[in-house]
Design an enzyme around this catalytic site. Structure first.
Site, PDB file in Angstrom:
ATOM      1  N   GLN A 173       0.987  -1.442  -0.019  1.00 23.51           N
ATOM      2  CA  GLN A 173      -0.094  -0.022  -0.020  1.00 23.51           C
ATOM      3  C   GLN A 173       0.944   1.463  -0.014  1.00 23.51           C
ATOM      4  O   GLN A 173       1.231   1.752   1.060  1.00 23.51           O
ATOM      5  CB  GLN A 173      -0.956  -0.025   1.154  1.00 23.51           C
ATOM      6  CG  GLN A 173      -1.625  -1.411   1.500  1.00 23.51           C
ATOM      7  CD  GLN A 173      -2.679  -1.477   0.520  1.00 23.51           C
ATOM      8  OE1 GLN A 173      -3.625  -0.667   0.298  1.00 23.51           O
ATOM      9  NE2 GLN A 173      -2.862  -2.445  -0.430  1.00 23.51           N
ATOM     10  N   GLY A 214     -11.691   2.800   4.511  1.00 20.22           N
ATOM     11  CA  GLY A 214     -10.686   1.811   3.851  1.00 20.22           C
ATOM     12  C   GLY A 214      -9.892   2.572   2.751  1.00 20.22           C
ATOM     13  O   GLY A 214     -10.059   3.810   2.216  1.00 20.22           O
ATOM     14  N   HIS A 215      -8.783   1.753   2.212  1.00 22.50           N
ATOM     15  CA  HIS A 215      -8.013   2.387   1.249  1.00 22.50           C
ATOM     16  C   HIS A 215      -8.727   2.725   0.017  1.00 22.50           C
ATOM     17  O   HIS A 215      -9.810   2.047  -0.478  1.00 22.50           O
ATOM     18  CB  HIS A 215      -6.961   1.434   0.965  1.00 22.50           C
ATOM     19  CG  HIS A 215      -7.263   0.000   0.230  1.00 22.50           C
ATOM     20  ND1 HIS A 215      -6.480  -1.030   0.122  1.00 22.50           N
ATOM     21  CD2 HIS A 215      -8.417  -0.413  -0.129  1.00 22.50           C
ATOM     22  CE1 HIS A 215      -7.184  -2.211  -0.335  1.00 22.50           C
ATOM     23  NE2 HIS A 215      -8.386  -1.738  -0.268  1.00 22.50           N
ATOM     24  N   ASN A 216      -8.280   4.035  -0.654  1.00 20.36           N
ATOM     25  CA  ASN A 216      -8.733   4.382  -1.926  1.00 20.36           C
ATOM     26  C   ASN A 216     -10.172   4.986  -1.983  1.00 20.36           C
ATOM     27  O   ASN A 216     -10.742   5.493  -3.137  1.00 20.36           O
ATOM     28  CB  ASN A 216      -8.860   3.405  -3.089  1.00 20.36           C
ATOM     29  CG  ASN A 216      -7.222   2.612  -3.253  1.00 20.36           C
ATOM     30  OD1 ASN A 216      -6.404   3.427  -3.030  1.00 20.36           O
ATOM     31  ND2 ASN A 216      -7.618   1.516  -3.505  1.00 20.36           N
ATOM     32  N   SER A 234     -12.144   1.747  -1.887  1.00 21.13           N
ATOM     33  CA  SER A 234     -12.547   2.307  -3.020  1.00 21.13           C
ATOM     34  C   SER A 234     -13.988   2.646  -3.675  1.00 21.13           C
ATOM     35  O   SER A 234     -14.327   2.582  -4.691  1.00 21.13           O
ATOM     36  CB  SER A 234     -12.015   1.000  -4.263  1.00 21.13           C
ATOM     37  OG  SER A 234     -10.666   0.706  -4.202  1.00 21.13           O
TER      38      SER A 234
END
Length: 313
Positions: A173, A214-216, A234
């Site tokens: 990441q 969360g990521h993105n 995402s």
């Protein structure tokens, strides 16, 4: 301040004795003659001593001899009025027990509290406050006038793994987290850094305690995200969205602007803008209420169905 001075400051009309000194805002049950109450329910003034200063719509003053300020939306006025009676402690600088990695940039007017950690290549903007114990890993950029509460963890690894015949392999990441201006992030909230691009929180958004992002993920402007909400990787939350407590949003969905997501909703598909949704899976709030109402009658419906089956058999 005198009642008349408060009215003049906000360019509002007042009734009664403008020389009354006001030193605080109070709820109706705790008010006295030197505090001011905000009234948005006419029933409250029936039992309120008319010597207590008030803020309320003009129609409530008719036939009532109160000293007070006219405002048609006292709830809205509360935030502005509170600023007068709130003592602001100006914080700036870096606490001796904070850890600032080389390469991090902290604006001179920002404040980093005790035991906070600011990683490599982080940027902390003007007048932003990082409370004690907050953690910002590398590549986190915080804009102006932000408040990050104790225990928040921003920029940790996103939850990314690939399945292989040998098992799960961790996906690096390498992105960061970009936080706009005038943002508040609650205690113990976690915001993961992106896989390749940044996770983004845009200006004016307010995030409660114990929220997972969360990521993105991309969060738009002026959103409200309440406690114990989880937003999977995402997903995109557009501007002015309100997410109530304990809502869950799955990965790769888009929530349209101006949407309200009720508490404990489960969002599994895209939501159009200007929607009000609830339930699991989240759907139009009125449809969800009807479905819930019918579900409570399932035992009755089943009994009637069995009786009909016997009759027609």
């Amino acid at each position: 301040m005198k009642l008349s001075e408060i009215a003049e400051k906000f360019n509002l009309k007042y009734y009664g004795d403008g020389n009354i000194n006001i030193n605080k805002i109070s709820s109706p049950e705790n008010a006295d003659e030197n505090s001011i109450c905000l009234i948005w329910d006419e029933n409250i003034i029936r039992n309120l001593n008319n010597k207590i200063p008030v803020v309320m719509p003009e129609k409530y003053f008719n036939g009532n001899k109160f000293n007070g300020i006219v405002h048609e939306n006292p709830r809205e006025f509360l935030a502005e009025l509170s600023e007068i009676f709130t003592e602001h402690h100006k914080l700036s600088g870096v606490h001796p027990k904070a850890c600032i990695e080389p390469g991090a940039i902290v604006h001179p007017s920002a404040y980093i509290g005790a035991c906070a950690y600011v990683g490599k290549n982080c940027v902390i903007g003007e007048n932003s406050i990082i409370e004690p114990g907050a953690v910002l890993f590398f590549n986190v950029r915080v804009g102006k006038n932000c408040l990050i509460h104790s225990g928040a963890v921003i920029g940790c690894d996103g939850f990314g793994f690939a399945r292989t015949p040998e098992g799960l392999i961790k996906i690096p990441q390498n992105g960061g987290v970009k936080i706009g201006d005038n943002i508040e992030i609650g205690a113990c909230t976690t915001i993961d850094r992106g896989t390749l691009n940044d996770t983004e929180i845009n200006s004016g958004t307010k995030i409660d305690n114990h929220v997972q992002i969360g990521h993105n993920v991309k969060i738009g402007k002026n959103c409200i995200i309440c406690s114990m909400t989880g937003i999977a990787g995402s997903s995109t939350i557009e501007d002015n969205v309100t997410i109530s407590v304990q809502a869950g949003i799955t990965d790769h969905v888009r929530v349209g602007a101006n949407t309200i997501i009720a508490g404990r909703s489960g969002v599994t598909n895209d939501i159009e803008k200007n929607s009000v949704v609830s339930g699991f899976p989240a759907r139009n709030h009125n449809d969800a209420k009807r479905a819930l109402m019918l579900a409570t009658r399932l035992p009755e419906f089943f009994k009637r169905l069995r009786e009909l089956e016997k009759k027609f058999k």
